[in-house]
Design a protein around this motif. Sequence first.
Motif, PDB file in Angstrom:
ATOM      1  N   TRP A 174      28.596  37.997  41.795  1.00 40.28           N
ATOM      2  CA  TRP A 174      29.900  38.137  41.152  1.00 40.28           C
ATOM      3  C   TRP A 174      30.170  36.962  40.214  1.00 40.28           C
ATOM      4  O   TRP A 174      30.648  37.144  39.086  1.00 40.28           O
ATOM      5  CB  TRP A 174      30.998  38.212  42.211  1.00 40.28           C
ATOM      6  N   ALA A 175      29.864  35.744  40.662  1.00 42.04           N
ATOM      7  CA  ALA A 175      30.127  34.557  39.853  1.00 42.04           C
ATOM      8  C   ALA A 175      29.279  34.548  38.584  1.00 42.04           C
ATOM      9  O   ALA A 175      29.781  34.255  37.489  1.00 42.04           O
ATOM     10  CB  ALA A 175      29.874  33.296  40.674  1.00 42.04           C
ATOM     11  N   VAL A 176      28.000  34.860  38.707  1.00 42.34           N
ATOM     12  CA  VAL A 176      27.125  34.874  37.537  1.00 42.34           C
ATOM     13  C   VAL A 176      27.564  35.961  36.562  1.00 42.34           C
ATOM     14  O   VAL A 176      27.584  35.758  35.344  1.00 42.34           O
ATOM     15  CB  VAL A 176      25.662  35.076  37.958  1.00 42.34           C
ATOM     16  N   SER A 177      27.940  37.115  37.083  1.00 42.23           N
ATOM     17  CA  SER A 177      28.346  38.226  36.228  1.00 42.23           C
ATOM     18  C   SER A 177      29.670  37.963  35.527  1.00 42.23           C
ATOM     19  O   SER A 177      29.882  38.413  34.392  1.00 42.23           O
ATOM     20  CB  SER A 177      28.459  39.515  37.061  1.00 42.23           C
ATOM     21  N   SER A 178      30.565  37.241  36.182  1.00 42.48           N
ATOM     22  CA  SER A 178      31.900  36.987  35.633  1.00 42.48           C
ATOM     23  C   SER A 178      31.966  35.724  34.792  1.00 42.48           C
ATOM     24  O   SER A 178      32.838  35.594  33.925  1.00 42.48           O
ATOM     25  CB  SER A 178      32.922  36.885  36.780  1.00 42.48           C
ATOM     26  N   GLY A 179      31.073  34.780  35.071  1.00 42.69           N
ATOM     27  CA  GLY A 179      31.092  33.500  34.371  1.00 42.69           C
ATOM     28  C   GLY A 179      31.601  32.391  35.267  1.00 42.69           C
ATOM     29  O   GLY A 179      32.435  32.620  36.141  1.00 42.69           O
ATOM     30  N   ILE A 180      31.102  31.201  35.059  1.00 39.95           N
ATOM     31  CA  ILE A 180      31.436  30.050  35.883  1.00 39.95           C
ATOM     32  C   ILE A 180      32.181  29.018  35.033  1.00 39.95           C
ATOM     33  O   ILE A 180      31.677  28.593  33.996  1.00 39.95           O
ATOM     34  CB  ILE A 180      30.169  29.435  36.497  1.00 39.95           C
ATOM     35  N   GLY A 181      33.366  28.657  35.479  1.00 43.97           N
ATOM     36  CA  GLY A 181      34.139  27.664  34.744  1.00 43.97           C
ATOM     37  C   GLY A 181      35.020  28.278  33.670  1.00 43.97           C
ATOM     38  O   GLY A 181      35.346  29.470  33.707  1.00 43.97           O
ATOM     39  N   ASN A 182      35.362  27.473  32.665  1.00 40.28           N
ATOM     40  CA  ASN A 182      36.347  27.844  31.657  1.00 40.28           C
ATOM     41  C   ASN A 182      35.712  28.056  30.287  1.00 40.28           C
ATOM     42  O   ASN A 182      34.499  27.953  30.135  1.00 40.28           O
ATOM     43  CB  ASN A 182      37.409  26.742  31.564  1.00 40.28           C
ATOM     44  N   ALA A 183      36.583  28.374  29.300  1.00 40.99           N
ATOM     45  CA  ALA A 183      36.188  28.522  27.893  1.00 40.99           C
ATOM     46  C   ALA A 183      35.055  29.526  27.707  1.00 40.99           C
ATOM     47  O   ALA A 183      34.169  29.338  26.873  1.00 40.99           O
ATOM     48  CB  ALA A 183      35.805  27.156  27.310  1.00 40.99           C
ATOM     49  N   ARG A 184      35.107  30.612  28.447  1.00 38.79           N
ATOM     50  CA  ARG A 184      34.036  31.603  28.359  1.00 38.79           C
ATOM     51  C   ARG A 184      33.990  32.278  26.996  1.00 38.79           C
ATOM     52  O   ARG A 184      32.929  32.713  26.543  1.00 38.79           O
ATOM     53  CB  ARG A 184      34.219  32.641  29.476  1.00 38.79           C
ATOM     54  N   GLU A 185      35.151  32.353  26.342  1.00 35.03           N
ATOM     55  CA  GLU A 185      35.189  32.950  25.007  1.00 35.03           C
ATOM     56  C   GLU A 185      34.621  32.007  23.952  1.00 35.03           C
ATOM     57  O   GLU A 185      34.406  32.403  22.800  1.00 35.03           O
ATOM     58  CB  GLU A 185      36.627  33.334  24.637  1.00 35.03           C
ATOM     59  N   ASN A 186      34.341  30.767  24.322  1.00 33.42           N
ATOM     60  CA  ASN A 186      33.814  29.775  23.389  1.00 33.42           C
ATOM     61  C   ASN A 186      32.388  29.350  23.717  1.00 33.42           C
ATOM     62  O   ASN A 186      31.969  28.237  23.393  1.00 33.42           O
ATOM     63  CB  ASN A 186      34.724  28.540  23.366  1.00 33.42           C
ATOM     64  N   GLY A 187      31.648  30.212  24.377  1.00 37.56           N
ATOM     65  CA  GLY A 187      30.244  29.936  24.627  1.00 37.56           C
ATOM     66  C   GLY A 187      29.954  29.163  25.890  1.00 37.56           C
ATOM     67  O   GLY A 187      28.911  28.513  25.998  1.00 37.56           O
ATOM     68  N   ALA A 188      30.859  29.209  26.867  1.00 37.67           N
ATOM     69  CA  ALA A 188      30.647  28.534  28.148  1.00 37.67           C
ATOM     70  C   ALA A 188      30.707  29.565  29.280  1.00 37.67           C
ATOM     71  O   ALA A 188      31.209  30.667  29.101  1.00 37.67           O
ATOM     72  CB  ALA A 188      31.685  27.437  28.371  1.00 37.67           C
ATOM     73  N   GLY A 189      30.193  29.180  30.449  1.00 38.96           N
ATOM     74  CA  GLY A 189      30.279  30.034  31.627  1.00 38.96           C
ATOM     75  C   GLY A 189      29.044  30.845  31.935  1.00 38.96           C
ATOM     76  O   GLY A 189      28.950  31.454  33.012  1.00 38.96           O
ATOM     77  N   LEU A 190      28.068  30.877  31.026  1.00 37.43           N
ATOM     78  CA  LEU A 190      26.874  31.709  31.217  1.00 37.43           C
ATOM     79  C   LEU A 190      25.801  30.946  31.990  1.00 37.43           C
ATOM     80  O   LEU A 190      25.314  29.903  31.552  1.00 37.43           O
ATOM     81  CB  LEU A 190      26.329  32.152  29.859  1.00 37.43           C
ATOM     82  N   MET A 191      25.431  31.494  33.158  1.00 30.65           N
ATOM     83  CA  MET A 191      24.335  30.952  33.950  1.00 30.65           C
ATOM     84  C   MET A 191      23.184  31.947  33.954  1.00 30.65           C
ATOM     85  O   MET A 191      23.373  33.134  34.230  1.00 30.65           O
ATOM     86  CB  MET A 191      24.759  30.674  35.396  1.00 30.65           C
ATOM     87  N   THR A 192      21.982  31.470  33.650  1.00 28.50           N
ATOM     88  CA  THR A 192      20.780  32.275  33.824  1.00 28.50           C
ATOM     89  C   THR A 192      19.947  31.640  34.935  1.00 28.50           C
ATOM     90  O   THR A 192      19.975  30.423  35.137  1.00 28.50           O
ATOM     91  CB  THR A 192      19.950  32.347  32.527  1.00 28.50           C
ATOM     92  N   ILE A 193      19.207  32.481  35.657  1.00 28.52           N
ATOM     93  CA  ILE A 193      18.353  32.004  36.744  1.00 28.52           C
ATOM     94  C   ILE A 193      16.944  32.553  36.559  1.00 28.52           C
ATOM     95  O   ILE A 193      16.746  33.589  35.916  1.00 28.52           O
ATOM     96  CB  ILE A 193      18.900  32.414  38.129  1.00 28.52           C
ATOM     97  N   ALA A 194      15.975  31.841  37.090  1.00 28.70           N
ATOM     98  CA  ALA A 194      14.586  32.262  36.956  1.00 28.70           C
ATOM     99  C   ALA A 194      13.767  31.648  38.068  1.00 28.70           C
ATOM    100  O   ALA A 194      14.072  30.563  38.560  1.00 28.70           O
ATOM    101  CB  ALA A 194      14.024  31.836  35.607  1.00 28.70           C
ATOM    102  N   MET A 195      12.711  32.365  38.470  1.00 36.25           N
ATOM    103  CA  MET A 195      11.787  31.815  39.449  1.00 36.25           C
ATOM    104  C   MET A 195      10.988  30.664  38.854  1.00 36.25           C
ATOM    105  O   MET A 195      10.710  29.670  39.509  1.00 36.25           O
ATOM    106  CB  MET A 195      10.827  32.905  39.932  1.00 36.25           C
TER     107      MET A 195
END
Length: 202
Positions: A174-195
């Motif tokens: 849910w957190a990754v899909s919704s975004g983490i933190g603030n200013a999501r409309e300004n290019g923040a909040g996106l987390m990607t994960i990888a093995m």
Amino acid sequence: MFLTRMALDVNRPDTMALLADPVRMQREVRAAFAGGNMQPLFRMEMIGSRLWLVVLSRLRPTLYAAHERYGYPGVFPSWETFDFDETLELAETSTTWNFTLSASPRGVALAADPAWLDSYPVLRWLEEQAALSGFQVKEARVSLNEWRSVDDAFIHVCVIEGVLTVTDQDTFVWAVSSGIGNARENGAGLMTIAMNHTFWED
């Protein structure tokens, strides 16, 4: 969820104008979706020798118009889209992942001088967010830490890379899909994960 990246040709004047105008960037990202009403998560990322626009969204974007203005001439398509749900399904409780997070840690105490930023309060903020977002930080470093001017104001934007362990899969997804933190409309909040070190192969 769909994870998309589009290569930006920084030799084009339109691309440089886009990068210098956060409001225009918001508008162009929204325009990739029917109706232009969706606000997906996005960030700029250097991958290899190229600059990419990375977008996480619930719908698959259409980037033909953006490609014509900002992509590489003669390279079509200049973007690719992945089913990120497949990755999130693997992010079970107790699994460990490499991550990259673009964030705007509102509430972090910073120096009055925008030229000075300290990574310690950013990492402390990340640990607080992790407790609410279904993961635990194992390793982390701040690779970008700066002020950005948006609408005649400054926002704090940083990029954090490291290793995390999922503590609650449902909360984490849910957190990754919704975004983490603030200013999501300004290019923040996106987390990607990888093995591996990064989600991208190159």
